[in-house]
Design an enzyme around this catalytic site. Structure first.
Site, mmCIF file in Angstrom:
data_model
loop_
_atom_site.group_PDB
_atom_site.id
_atom_site.type_symbol
_atom_site.label_atom_id
_atom_site.label_comp_id
_atom_site.label_asym_id
_atom_site.label_seq_id
_atom_site.Cartn_x
_atom_site.Cartn_y
_atom_site.Cartn_z
ATOM 1 C CD GLU A 158 -2.973 -0.902 2.375
ATOM 2 O OE1 GLU A 158 -2.594 -0.825 2.663
ATOM 3 O OE2 GLU A 158 -4.381 -1.728 1.667
ATOM 4 C CD GLU A 316 -4.056 -6.275 3.045
ATOM 5 O OE1 GLU A 316 -4.895 -5.608 3.717
ATOM 6 O OE2 GLU A 316 -2.577 -6.182 2.297
#
Ligand code: GLA
Ligand code: ZN
Length: 694
Positions: A158, A316
């Site tokens: 991220e 995720e």
């Protein structure tokens, strides 16, 4: 492409099902690794993401590498037919590095250097950090890129944030010099004659700061573009040693939803596959349907799929709840399957979780995981995960299939940045994302496969293009849309569109700038409405859409003049009552609609798009009416379509068939009398491709 894409890895032609696996948290619990393998098999997980944030366990002291534990994990995986996505650990650094080389730490916009800690607290420009990352990635690549268990790379984690250190300032100035060549060009582009902002030397330029320049829109916009480019450059540098060691292994980095900081489209060319992390807040209000959340995540799935126009990965998600939301509801029965397969319906070839085993301590010890603190498989969450693993195996023929969208929503990052920075008639919130969702959700309700695209995309494959609040509109994009309409496309634009160009300079000669001819209107003024203000629009009798009645309007009202367009609806109140609020312009073979006001009622968008979809012949996944809160999405291999009927309405629904012959691919049974979907229910149906029949 209406066919099948090759799998993400040649080692595995099945859906990827797995989780972030962090065995380094459990070194002092030696029984855990073997127990994990048993449980992974039980849960029908085939791919684990290993090594995210593992740096302090891979290089505990500068230059001392401790890969033995990772060898053992990967070897054990290989012995058990489990695969790994191997991460580069750059998302967080070990403390020794920050102490020895403080330049790796980020400098905040107020020019203060951060202390060590947290994650993503590093400078993307720092030569030392880049060197350390290159050494680490080279070591990992040399050791593991031919390992039988490794199927690809998960780059960092991220990416996000920005740094204002001197290295970054210098890199920003070089970026600007490359872009503008001369200071004069930069001063003109940023309109620097205003407030005496003319720079006379490149060295005077600084990134935006709360203690300095913060309202210079051109600077703000270019800084954001620079931050993206610098992050992409960092990512490219991370990837280079991995590709040298084994060019075959695919690389991805996990992206985030609603993340305005980085223009993800700029990453497309350096990644082999797109992946992202989805954490929907299901069931926030149990008295309401989950359709709003579902549509918002559908939009994001579509956006990430559209980045490469091929299957992506749901890198995720949580098998249970996310510990970071204000309130963490548990997934109601059925929701784990529905939420996971929603990603698949929109083009994901994976369902992955964060994380495999719940941490015993530290920040995310209560974030939902496949294995709970109790340590065994006899939990509701584990059963949900294992059952989903079975379903993914049953529907494996869907993996690799494509999405055929004939509708598109325009969603540019620089528009997102500029429209929020504008300082215009409603600084307390123009609700850009909500505006986009008004339009998207209506298409979602109709089961229209939709791409989410940027200005650089080719428009020729679409029949319907919607550009909500496209405030920043380049001249060339305006010309492209004009051609799209002239050739027979249907185009929808809204208030506050076509206002500035790519430098955030207003279009001169009348709004909506480069779309004025296409839309056949001139937008003379725009009014901001207070939260308590309301206006309305009323449809004119016998309008070509056949729509009727009145709809409430809030927040923004454009006062427009028609220049060839036909008025379909008009304002109801105030001094502009009777003036045009919804128009249609015919241009060439196509149609261009302009919605001048922010209509707040969803029923307006539902009726409007119902008509537009019918008249433009845009492909729907389901050719019959769907109950509110129930949607359909499809994937196709060119011969067969796979239709996902999904019930987010919060109650049981029955859906009548749409004339095609269907088999349910979970049961292999023919569908005879329509379908009953329980609350949070989903059905996956197969039909001979209707595109093929055409
Ligand atoms: C993000 C991160 C993970 C974890 C999860 C859950 O998506 O990538 O490391 O923090 O959120 O909170
Ligand atoms: Zn920096």
């Amino acid at each position: 492409m209406a066919g099948k894409f090759s799998p993400i890895t040649s080692k595995l032609s099945a859906f990827i099902h797995g989780a972030d696996y962090n065995p380094e948290q459990w070194f002092k619990y030696p029984e855990v690794l073997l127990e994990d393998i048993r449980l992974m098999k039980l849960a029908r997980c085939n791919v684990m993401t290993v090594g995210v944030f593992s740096w302090s366990n891979l290089e505990p002291e500068e230059g001392r590498f401790t890969f033995e534990w990772l060898d053992k994990v990967l070897d054990t995986f290989a012995d058990n037919d489990i695969y790994a996505l191997l991460a580069t650990p750059s998302g967080a650094r070990p403390a020794w590095m920050s102490v020895k080389y403080p330049e790796v730490l980020r400098v905040a916009p107020n020019r203060q250097r951060n202390l060590h800690g947290f994650r993503h607290n590093h400078c993307f420009t720092s030569p030392v950090y880049r060197e350390k990352v290159t050494i680490m990635n080279t070591r990992l690549a040399e050791r593991y890129s031919k390992h039988p268990a490794v199927i690809g790379w998960h780059i960092s984690n991220e990416y996000g944030g920005e740094c204002h250190c001197n290295y970054c300032q210098e890199a920003f100035r070089q970026w600007l010099q490359k872009k503008y060549q001369t200071l004069d060009a930069l001063n003109d582009s940023w309109w620097n004659a205003f407030w005496s902002r003319i720079y006379s030397d490149w060295s005077q330029i600084e990134s935006p700061s709360p203690n300095g320049e913060r309202l210079l829109h051109g600077l703000n916009l270019d800084w954001k573009r620079f931050v993206t480019d610098q992050t992409v450059d960092f990512c490219r540098q991370e990837i280079a040693p991995l590709k040298i060691a084994n060019a075959e292994l695919p690389v991805t980095t996990n992206m985030m939803y609603n993340f305005s900081q980085l223009d993800y489209r700029k990453f497309v060319n350096i990644l082999d596959v797109i992946s992202w992390d989805a954490y929907p807040t299901w069931h926030d209000d149990l008295s309401q349907a989950d359709d709003k959340v579902a549509a918002w995540f559908a939009f994001n799935h579509d956006m990430f799929r559209s980045l490469k126009g091929k299957p992506f990965m749901l890198m995720e998600s949580t098998p249970s709840y996310t510990n970071g939301h204000p309130v963490s509801k548990l997934k109601r029965p059925g929701m784990h399957k529905l939420s996971s397969l929603q990603a698949v319906a929109h083009g994901s070839d994976s369902v992955q979780y964060f994380q495999w085993r719940k941490s015993r301590g530290n920040t995310e010890k209560f974030h939902g995981a496949v294995i709970d603190h109790v340590g065994h498989e006899h939990t509701r969450v584990f059963r949900d995960v294992a059952t989903l693993g079975e379903t993914l195996a049953q529907i494996s023929e869907v993996q690799g299939t494509s999405t055929q969208a004939e509708a598109a929503i325009l969603f540019d990052w620089d528009n997102w940045w500029a429209v929020k920075d504008a300082m215009a008639p409603r600084n307390k919130g123009i609700h850009y994302e909500e505006t986009v969702m008004h339009h998207y959700k209506a298409l979602w309700e109709l089961g229209v496969p939709t791409d989410v695209i940027g200005s650089e995309y080719d428009l020729t494959k679409y029949k319907l293009l919607v550009a909500p609040m496209a405030y920043l509109m380049r001249e060339d994009m305006g010309a492209k849309i004009e051609q799209f309409v002239a050739r027979g496309g249907t185009f929808v634009a809204t208030y506050w569109t076509g206002i500035v160009d790519e430098h955030d300079l207003c279009h001169l000669g009348g709004f909506p700038g480069p779309l004025r001819k296409t839309l056949g209107i001139w937008a003379e003024e725009i009014e901001g409405l207070h939260d308590h203000d309301r206006n309305g629009i009323i449809f004119r009798e016998n309008n070509v859409l056949g729509m009727q009645g009145t709809y409430e309007v809030r927040e923004l009202c454009d006062l427009i003049h028609t220049e060839g367009a036909e008025v379909l609806a008009e304002y109801q109140e105030d001094f502009y009552a009777g003036r045009p609020a919804l128009t249609l312009n015919l241009l060439g073979e196509g149609k261009a609609y302009y919605l001048a006001a922010c209509v707040s009622e969803p029923t307006f968008y539902d009726s409007f798009y119902n008509r537009l979809v019918a008249e433009s012949g845009v492909r729907r996944a389901w050719n019959a009416e769907l109950p509110t809160g129930v949607t359909a999405q499809e994937r196709t291999d060119g011969n067969y379509d796979f239709v996902f009927l999904m019930n987010f309405s919060g109650k049981e629904q029955s859906i009548s068939l749409d004339g095609s012959f269907y088999t349910n691919i979970e049961t292999n049974m023919e569908v005879i009398d329509g379908i009953i979907l329980p609350s949070n229910g989903i059905a996956i149906l197969k039909r001979v491709s209707t595109a093929a029949i055409k």
